[in-house]
Design an enzyme around this catalytic site. Structure first.
Site, PDB file in Angstrom:
ATOM      1  N   HIS A 154       3.438  57.223  -3.467  1.00  0.00           N
ATOM      2  CA  HIS A 154       4.870  57.500  -3.528  1.00  0.00           C
ATOM      3  C   HIS A 154       5.646  56.193  -3.511  1.00  0.00           C
ATOM      4  O   HIS A 154       5.094  55.130  -3.225  1.00  0.00           O
ATOM      5  CB  HIS A 154       5.303  58.384  -2.343  1.00  0.00           C
ATOM      6  CG  HIS A 154       5.097  57.744  -1.011  1.00  0.00           C
ATOM      7  ND1 HIS A 154       4.036  58.035  -0.195  1.00  0.00           N
ATOM      8  CD2 HIS A 154       5.811  56.789  -0.370  1.00  0.00           C
ATOM      9  CE1 HIS A 154       4.109  57.297   0.893  1.00  0.00           C
ATOM     10  NE2 HIS A 154       5.176  56.526   0.816  1.00  0.00           N
TER      11      HIS A 154
HETATM   12  C1  T46 Z   1       4.640  55.138   3.700  1.00  0.00           C
HETATM   13  C2  T46 Z   1       3.185  55.026   3.999  1.00  0.00           C
HETATM   14  C3  T46 Z   1       2.772  53.634   4.337  1.00  0.00           C
HETATM   15  C4  T46 Z   1       6.464  62.962   9.387  1.00  0.00           C
HETATM   16  O1  T46 Z   1       6.680  64.112   9.814  1.00  0.00           O
HETATM   17  N1  T46 Z   1       7.177  61.908   9.898  1.00  0.00           N
HETATM   18  C5  T46 Z   1       6.987  60.636   9.486  1.00  0.00           C
HETATM   19  O2  T46 Z   1       7.658  59.717   9.989  1.00  0.00           O
HETATM   20  C6  T46 Z   1       5.992  60.387   8.487  1.00  0.00           C
HETATM   21  C7  T46 Z   1       5.743  58.966   7.993  1.00  0.00           C
HETATM   22  C8  T46 Z   1       5.283  61.441   7.996  1.00  0.00           C
HETATM   23  N2  T46 Z   1       5.521  62.707   8.442  1.00  0.00           N
HETATM   24  C9  T46 Z   1       4.699  63.817   7.918  1.00  0.00           C
HETATM   25  C10 T46 Z   1       4.908  64.129   6.447  1.00  0.00           C
HETATM   26  C11 T46 Z   1       3.552  64.646   6.034  1.00  0.00           C
HETATM   27  O3  T46 Z   1       3.485  66.033   6.313  1.00  0.00           O
HETATM   28  O4  T46 Z   1       3.337  63.444   8.043  1.00  0.00           O
HETATM   29  C12 T46 Z   1       2.575  63.926   6.955  1.00  0.00           C
HETATM   30  C13 T46 Z   1       1.838  62.792   6.254  1.00  0.00           C
HETATM   31  O5  T46 Z   1       2.785  61.912   5.623  1.00  0.00           O
HETATM   32  P1  T46 Z   1       2.528  61.267   4.184  1.00  0.00           P
HETATM   33  O6  T46 Z   1       1.703  62.151   3.373  1.00  0.00           O
HETATM   34  O7  T46 Z   1       3.856  60.840   3.639  1.00  0.00           O
HETATM   35  O8  T46 Z   1       1.657  59.973   4.597  1.00  0.00           O
HETATM   36  P2  T46 Z   1       1.296  58.712   3.669  1.00  0.00           P
HETATM   37  O9  T46 Z   1       0.239  57.958   4.356  1.00  0.00           O
HETATM   38  O10 T46 Z   1       1.060  59.115   2.274  1.00  0.00           O
HETATM   39  O11 T46 Z   1       2.639  57.814   3.684  1.00  0.00           O
HETATM   40  C14 T46 Z   1       3.117  57.275   4.901  1.00  0.00           C
HETATM   41  C15 T46 Z   1       4.652  57.349   4.917  1.00  0.00           C
HETATM   42  O12 T46 Z   1       5.048  58.709   4.698  1.00  0.00           O
HETATM   43  C16 T46 Z   1       5.284  56.463   3.865  1.00  0.00           C
HETATM   44  O13 T46 Z   1       6.670  56.340   4.143  1.00  0.00           O
HETATM   45  O14 T46 Z   1       5.256  54.215   3.180  1.00  0.00           O
HETATM   46  O15 T46 Z   1       2.732  55.911   5.035  1.00  0.00           O
END
Ligand code: T46
Length: 132
Positions: free
Chosen positions: A49
């Site tokens: 993303h």
């Molecule tokens: C990024 C990279 C480095 C939350 O509820 N609160 C939060 O602050 C975050 C970061 C995530 N979430 C929830 C949203 C999803 O249901 O946690 C789950 C996993 O998040 P995501 O799939 O977005 O994780 P990554 O590793 O793909 O991305 C994360 C961050 O979202 C993003 O901002 O830059 O780590």
């Protein structure tokens, strides 16, 4: 590409190391949120993303990982492998995180609370927003 590495001072002594990060000082924004990624399963690649407005500093406080960064014009891969080194990301940059070591704890400091509407999770959409 609008990325910058941050260096944190080791304020440690004979007892061991200590790094301190103040919003507006060691990171160029006020810190509103902290999250960390750990216990990552083998061969996982995550991220996929870009953010529209979020500013973040990524720090491998333990272990290591690699990050692919893409600003729509060029792609670079960087390593995070030192708790005294941060990766500052601001603006439209597609990111994928991979090669997590089994002990990796990736801490992320952010300038805003979680907001799904700030995410672009579709690469074609990212490319068209970059061109605008
Ligand atoms: C990024 C990279 C480095 C939350 O509820 N609160 C939060 O602050 C975050 C970061 C995530 N979430 C929830 C949203 C999803 O249901 O946690 C789950 C996993 O998040 P995501 O799939 O977005 O994780 P990554 O590793 O793909 O991305 C994360 C961050 O979202 C993003 O901002 O830059 O780590």
């Amino acid at each position: 590409m609008n990325i910058r590495f941050l260096e944190f001072e080791d304020k440690g002594d004979e007892r061991g190391s200590l790094a301190a990060i103040n919003g507006g000082k060691e990171v160029p924004f006020a810190i509103e949120r902290v999250y960390y990624i750990f216990n990552t399963a083998k061969n996982v690649r995550r991220g996929y993303h870009a953010h529209r407005a979020l500013k973040q500093a990524l720090i491998a406080v333990s272990g290591s990982c690699r990050i692919l960064l893409d600003d729509g014009k060029e792609r670079v891969e960087v390593a995070l492998d030192n708790p005294l080194k941060g990766l500052y990301l601001d603006g439209l940059i597609w990111r994928e995180i991979f090669d997590f070591s089994s002990d990796c704890v990736l801490a992320v400091l952010a300038n805003a609370h979680y907001d799904e509407s700030d995410y672009i999770r579709d690469y074609q959409k990212f490319q068209s927003e970059v061109k605008r």
